[in-house]
Design a protein around this motif. Structure first.
Motif, PDB file in Angstrom:
ATOM      1  N   GLU A  92       0.540  -1.086  -0.126  1.00 48.55           N
ATOM      2  CA  GLU A  92       0.199  -0.638   0.362  1.00 48.55           C
ATOM      3  C   GLU A  92       1.081   1.135  -0.227  1.00 48.55           C
ATOM      4  O   GLU A  92       0.232   2.572   0.226  1.00 48.55           O
ATOM      5  CB  GLU A  92      -0.782  -0.616   1.135  1.00 48.55           C
ATOM      6  CG  GLU A  92      -1.924  -0.832   1.629  1.00 48.55           C
ATOM      7  CD  GLU A  92      -3.056  -1.035   2.814  1.00 48.55           C
ATOM      8  OE1 GLU A  92      -2.034  -0.535   3.783  1.00 48.55           O
ATOM      9  OE2 GLU A  92      -3.524  -1.808   2.519  1.00 48.55           O
ATOM     10  N   GLY A  93       2.070   0.900   0.275  1.00 43.48           N
ATOM     11  CA  GLY A  93       2.839   1.987  -0.394  1.00 43.48           C
ATOM     12  C   GLY A  93       3.350   2.271   1.176  1.00 43.48           C
ATOM     13  O   GLY A  93       4.065   4.118   1.486  1.00 43.48           O
ATOM     14  N   GLU A  94       2.870   1.620   2.704  1.00 30.87           N
ATOM     15  CA  GLU A  94       3.014   2.191   3.421  1.00 30.87           C
ATOM     16  C   GLU A  94       5.085   1.704   4.213  1.00 30.87           C
ATOM     17  O   GLU A  94       4.571   0.961   5.500  1.00 30.87           O
ATOM     18  CB  GLU A  94       1.926   2.399   5.115  1.00 30.87           C
ATOM     19  CG  GLU A  94       0.705   3.001   4.074  1.00 30.87           C
ATOM     20  CD  GLU A  94       0.130   4.926   4.540  1.00 30.87           C
ATOM     21  OE1 GLU A  94       1.985   4.916   5.074  1.00 30.87           O
ATOM     22  OE2 GLU A  94      -0.025   5.542   3.838  1.00 30.87           O
ATOM     23  N   TYR A  95       5.928   2.214   3.440  1.00 34.13           N
ATOM     24  CA  TYR A  95       6.833   1.559   4.209  1.00 34.13           C
ATOM     25  C   TYR A  95       7.373   1.874   5.297  1.00 34.13           C
ATOM     26  O   TYR A  95       7.909   0.851   6.024  1.00 34.13           O
ATOM     27  CB  TYR A  95       8.285   2.187   3.098  1.00 34.13           C
ATOM     28  CG  TYR A  95       8.005   1.863   1.912  1.00 34.13           C
ATOM     29  CD1 TYR A  95       7.667   0.607   1.201  1.00 34.13           C
ATOM     30  CD2 TYR A  95       7.432   2.856   0.611  1.00 34.13           C
ATOM     31  CE1 TYR A  95       6.807   0.112  -0.030  1.00 34.13           C
ATOM     32  CE2 TYR A  95       6.915   2.315  -1.036  1.00 34.13           C
ATOM     33  CZ  TYR A  95       6.545   1.520  -1.147  1.00 34.13           C
ATOM     34  OH  TYR A  95       6.124   0.869  -2.187  1.00 34.13           O
ATOM     35  N   LYS A  96       7.089   2.966   5.990  1.00 29.18           N
ATOM     36  CA  LYS A  96       7.970   2.922   7.420  1.00 29.18           C
ATOM     37  C   LYS A  96       7.144   2.330   8.096  1.00 29.18           C
ATOM     38  O   LYS A  96       6.909   1.669   9.715  1.00 29.18           O
ATOM     39  CB  LYS A  96       7.609   4.599   7.798  1.00 29.18           C
ATOM     40  CG  LYS A  96       8.377   4.826   8.890  1.00 29.18           C
ATOM     41  CD  LYS A  96       9.370   4.565   9.414  1.00 29.18           C
ATOM     42  CE  LYS A  96       9.801   5.625  10.583  1.00 29.18           C
ATOM     43  NZ  LYS A  96       8.895   4.884  11.894  1.00 29.18           N
ATOM     44  N   MET A  97       5.591   2.148   8.374  1.00 26.35           N
ATOM     45  CA  MET A  97       4.864   1.385   9.408  1.00 26.35           C
ATOM     46  C   MET A  97       4.672  -0.322   8.955  1.00 26.35           C
ATOM     47  O   MET A  97       4.847  -1.104   9.864  1.00 26.35           O
ATOM     48  CB  MET A  97       3.410   2.001   9.042  1.00 26.35           C
ATOM     49  CG  MET A  97       3.058   3.026   9.084  1.00 26.35           C
ATOM     50  SD  MET A  97       1.123   3.211   8.577  1.00 26.35           S
ATOM     51  CE  MET A  97      -0.056   2.543   9.263  1.00 26.35           C
ATOM     52  N   SER A  98       5.219  -0.444   7.479  1.00 24.10           N
ATOM     53  CA  SER A  98       4.985  -1.658   7.070  1.00 24.10           C
ATOM     54  C   SER A  98       6.764  -2.463   8.385  1.00 24.10           C
ATOM     55  O   SER A  98       6.883  -3.393   8.665  1.00 24.10           O
ATOM     56  CB  SER A  98       5.696  -1.808   5.713  1.00 24.10           C
ATOM     57  OG  SER A  98       6.350  -3.204   5.070  1.00 24.10           O
ATOM     58  N   LEU A  99       7.488  -1.843   7.554  1.00 22.61           N
ATOM     59  CA  LEU A  99       9.238  -2.034   8.554  1.00 22.61           C
ATOM     60  C   LEU A  99       8.634  -1.808   9.669  1.00 22.61           C
ATOM     61  O   LEU A  99       9.176  -3.061  10.775  1.00 22.61           O
ATOM     62  CB  LEU A  99      10.185  -1.067   7.977  1.00 22.61           C
ATOM     63  CG  LEU A  99      10.972  -0.708   8.896  1.00 22.61           C
ATOM     64  CD1 LEU A  99      12.399  -2.290   8.377  1.00 22.61           C
ATOM     65  CD2 LEU A  99      12.471   0.047   8.586  1.00 22.61           C
ATOM     66  N   ASP A 100       8.175  -0.833  10.262  1.00 19.07           N
ATOM     67  CA  ASP A 100       8.009  -0.536  11.909  1.00 19.07           C
ATOM     68  C   ASP A 100       7.441  -2.248  12.485  1.00 19.07           C
ATOM     69  O   ASP A 100       7.716  -2.669  13.644  1.00 19.07           O
ATOM     70  CB  ASP A 100       7.480   0.291  12.481  1.00 19.07           C
ATOM     71  CG  ASP A 100       8.178   2.000  12.302  1.00 19.07           C
ATOM     72  OD1 ASP A 100       9.626   0.884  12.733  1.00 19.07           O
ATOM     73  OD2 ASP A 100       7.547   2.493  12.757  1.00 19.07           O
ATOM     74  N   LEU A 101       6.245  -2.563  12.253  1.00 17.80           N
ATOM     75  CA  LEU A 101       5.267  -3.273  12.147  1.00 17.80           C
ATOM     76  C   LEU A 101       6.396  -4.899  11.928  1.00 17.80           C
ATOM     77  O   LEU A 101       6.527  -6.162  12.779  1.00 17.80           O
ATOM     78  CB  LEU A 101       3.686  -4.176  11.362  1.00 17.80           C
ATOM     79  CG  LEU A 101       3.506  -4.566  11.378  1.00 17.80           C
ATOM     80  CD1 LEU A 101       3.099  -5.213  13.126  1.00 17.80           C
ATOM     81  CD2 LEU A 101       1.959  -4.552  10.782  1.00 17.80           C
ATOM     82  N   SER A 102       7.205  -5.340  10.892  1.00 17.25           N
ATOM     83  CA  SER A 102       7.873  -5.996  10.578  1.00 17.25           C
ATOM     84  C   SER A 102       9.073  -6.126  11.257  1.00 17.25           C
ATOM     85  O   SER A 102       9.560  -7.811  12.444  1.00 17.25           O
ATOM     86  CB  SER A 102       8.126  -6.056   9.523  1.00 17.25           C
ATOM     87  OG  SER A 102       9.058  -5.122   8.828  1.00 17.25           O
ATOM     88  N   ILE A 103       9.436  -5.098  11.939  1.00 18.43           N
ATOM     89  CA  ILE A 103      10.499  -5.400  13.243  1.00 18.43           C
ATOM     90  C   ILE A 103       9.702  -6.505  14.635  1.00 18.43           C
ATOM     91  O   ILE A 103      10.593  -6.666  15.222  1.00 18.43           O
ATOM     92  CB  ILE A 103      11.622  -4.074  13.024  1.00 18.43           C
ATOM     93  CG1 ILE A 103      13.009  -4.028  11.494  1.00 18.43           C
ATOM     94  CG2 ILE A 103      11.851  -4.487  14.687  1.00 18.43           C
ATOM     95  CD1 ILE A 103      13.106  -2.133  11.543  1.00 18.43           C
ATOM     96  N   SER A 104       9.031  -5.077  14.636  1.00 16.79           N
ATOM     97  CA  SER A 104       8.277  -5.799  15.965  1.00 16.79           C
ATOM     98  C   SER A 104       7.981  -6.951  16.232  1.00 16.79           C
ATOM     99  O   SER A 104       7.928  -7.939  16.977  1.00 16.79           O
ATOM    100  CB  SER A 104       7.238  -4.626  16.373  1.00 16.79           C
ATOM    101  OG  SER A 104       6.239  -4.968  15.319  1.00 16.79           O
ATOM    102  N   THR A 105       7.536  -7.803  14.619  1.00 22.03           N
ATOM    103  CA  THR A 105       6.695  -9.009  15.371  1.00 22.03           C
ATOM    104  C   THR A 105       7.795 -10.040  15.087  1.00 22.03           C
ATOM    105  O   THR A 105       8.155 -10.653  16.183  1.00 22.03           O
ATOM    106  CB  THR A 105       5.454  -8.905  14.038  1.00 22.03           C
ATOM    107  OG1 THR A 105       5.452  -8.278  13.305  1.00 22.03           O
ATOM    108  CG2 THR A 105       5.613 -10.537  13.371  1.00 22.03           C
TER     109      THR A 105
END
Length: 568
Positions: A538-551
């Motif tokens: 969806e182009g939300e790269y910052k949110m995607s990075l934060d979620l993947s790292i926290s997961t």
């Protein structure tokens, strides 16, 4: 009954106490008055014991002329009156005062005491005056002898100093010798009047000797220096000044303002007048006047040196002035020729043309002042010190004009530089925009957010505005600079946005791929990474990075550092 008796006893006691107190007070008052009378008695006795008669007997032995005899008789008569009339009168007053004390008439007693004090003061003054006049005679011989011994010693020292350096006194030698002879005669006169016991005349002789020797002390001590200044230093200084004056005049120096020739004549007259007084040993203010003449000649030499330096400064200043005025004229002329052409290319205000006209008028005024200065120089009207002062004033005006011309030249010259700098920066901005686009294409992001396109459009529009300003004729440089600053800021903003977005996208993608190894065994991880993947597309790269790292941090703590290492 008992109470009345107590009060009566108390009253009697108070009456007795008051009577005793009054008696004591009167007794003390009497004692004070008797004491005052005793003091007056002592003072009277002291006056009686003054050795006037013994001093008069000394005077009687010295009498050898009618004048001294008259004085002796007058002093004796005065003291007889004091001794035989005034003292007995004071005795009567003391007895009367004593009687009044007995009568307890304190007011009258103190009045009488005051009268006695006044009378005693009068007698004391008269006796003191008589003793002073008598001692002036009795001590005259001893005192005057002592004074004359000192004067003779002073005389011998002065004469010895004179004899040892007689040549230093030049033409005054004979006069000084005559003065010494006169002083010797006065010493002989002193012996004659002392033999006659004419003490009044002795005083005048001793006073005359003192004054003559004091004067001779000044003559003997100051005359050599006076002769040196008047006969050697001043003539030599006059000769040197005349020689230097003639030399400088021939070399083109204008020295009329110093009045050298007139002042030399006047100082020669002054020296001649001074030596008329010196020859009769009148040295009052002579040293001061001669030193003043020497100081004047020294000041002339200083003036000559000032003129020499002023000439050097003036000639150097002229060279510098000519060079500067030539430069200013050249700049103004070139500026005047190029300004119309520059006005076609740049938005030059009318103030610039006004300033240019004012500068041209100022230059014309400075040239006019310079021409007047050259006329004065050629006519030898002014001294170099004055010419240099005038040149400094004109040079200061030229220096200020030079600064203003340079300031205007820099201001207008900067227009072309600003244009060239804007064109250069335009290319840099375009390159920055091009690099940002290349980064997007190179990394093949699945989707570009809308805010990126907004920033891209703003930067592109700003570049267009720069191009539009550069295509105008004339160019408004102030507006152009604003456009360049705006475009540069927007281009850097886009560049930073691109770099950040690409970084987040790459790290997010790496984290999702890295986490695939846990998906089959960890449903929670699979769920988290799936959401991160959806955000990525969806182009939300910052949110995607934060979620993947926290997961991933759940199964692999510290994963954040590994992701950053991947970036490096």
């Amino acid at each position: 009954m008992t109470k009345g008796l107590y009060i009566g006893t108390l009253i009697v006691f108070l009456i007795v106490f008051i009577v005793i107190l009054i008696s004591v007070i009167k007794s003390k008052k009497k004692k004070r008055m008797y004491k005052a009378l005793d003091e007056l008695e002592k003072e009277k006795n002291l006056l009686i014991n003054v050795p006037v008669l013994s001093e008069l007997s000394k005077v009687e032995a010295l009498i050898k002329n009618n004048k001294l005899e008259e004085k002796y008789n007058a002093w004796k008569l005065k003291f007889d009156i004091i001794e035989k009339e005034t003292i007995p009168y004071i005795n009567d007053m003391l007895i009367e005062a004593d009687f009044l004390v007995e009568k307890s008439s304190s007011k009258e007693v103190y009045k009488k005491i005051a009268e006695i004090e006044i009378k005693l003061a009068e007698i004391k003054t008269k006796v003191k005056k008589i003793m002073s006049e008598i001692k002036e005679i009795t001590l005259s011989e001893e005192k005057n002898r002592a004074t004359v011994i000192k004067l003779k010693s002073q005389y011998r020292n002065l004469k010895s100093k004179f004899e040892s350096a007689k040549s230093d006194y030049e033409e005054t030698t004979k006069t000084i010798e005559l003065q010494f002879e006169t002083i010797e005669k006065r010493f002989e006169e002193f012996e004659i009047v002392m033999e006659k016991k004419d003490y009044d005349e002795v005083i005048y002789v001793v006073k005359g000797l003192t004054e003559m020797l004091d004067h001779m002390s000044i003559v003997i001590n100051e005359m050599p220096e006076i002769m040196l200044m008047g006969k050697s230093l001043i003539p030599k200084r006059t000769e040197d000044v005349s020689s230097e004056y003639i030399k400088l005049t021939r070399e083109g120096y204008q020295l009329d303002y110093l009045n050298v020739e007139y002042n030399i004549v006047e100082t020669e007259k002054k020296v001649s007048s001074i030596f008329d007084r010196v020859r009769v040993l009148n040295l009052e203010d002579v040293s001061f006047e001669l030193k003043t003449i020497l100081d004047y000649y020294d000041s002339l030499f200083n003036d000559f040196e000032t003129e020499k330096l002023s000439r050097k400064y003036y000639e150097d200043g002229l060279k510098s002035f000519k060079k500067t005025i030539k430069h200013v004229y050249k700049v103004l002329t070139a500026f005047d020729e190029k300004l119309p052409e520059m006005k076609e290319n740049y938005n030059i205000t009318d103030d610039t043309f006004t300033s240019l006209e004012l500068f041209k008028k100022e230059l014309a005024s400075i040239k006019k002042d310079y021409q007047k200065l050259m006329q004065l120089d050629n006519n030898h009207t002014f001294a170099f010190s004055k010419l240099n002062q005038e040149l400094e004033i004109i040079a200061l005006k030229l220096s200020k004009l030079h600064e203003k011309v340079n300031s205007l030249l820099q201001k207008v010259g900067n227009l072309h530089e600003d244009e060239q700098r804007a064109r250069s920066q335009l290319e840099d901005i375009k390159l920055l925009l091009k690099q940002s686009k290349y980064q997007i294409r190179k990394n093949r992001l699945p989707i570009i957010p809308n805010n990126y396109y907004v920033e891209l459009k703003e930067a592109s529009d700003a570049i267009y505005e720069i191009q539009k300003e550069l295509n105008k004729k004339p160019i408004d440089v102030d507006t152009l600079n604003i456009r360049v600053n705006t475009a540069r800021d927007l281009a850097f903003k886009l560049h930073n946005t691109t770099a950040t977005m690409v970084k987040h996208a790459l790290l997010s993608e790496y984290a999702i791929v890295y986490g695939n190894r846990y998906r089959s065994s960890k449903p929670m991880i699979d769920e988290g990474l799936q959401k991160a993947e959806n955000l990525f597309f969806e182009g939300e790269y910052k949110m995607s990075l934060d979620l993947s790292i926290s997961t991933l941090d759940i199964v692999e703590p510290g994963i954040h550092k590994k992701i950053l290492d991947y970036k490096k």
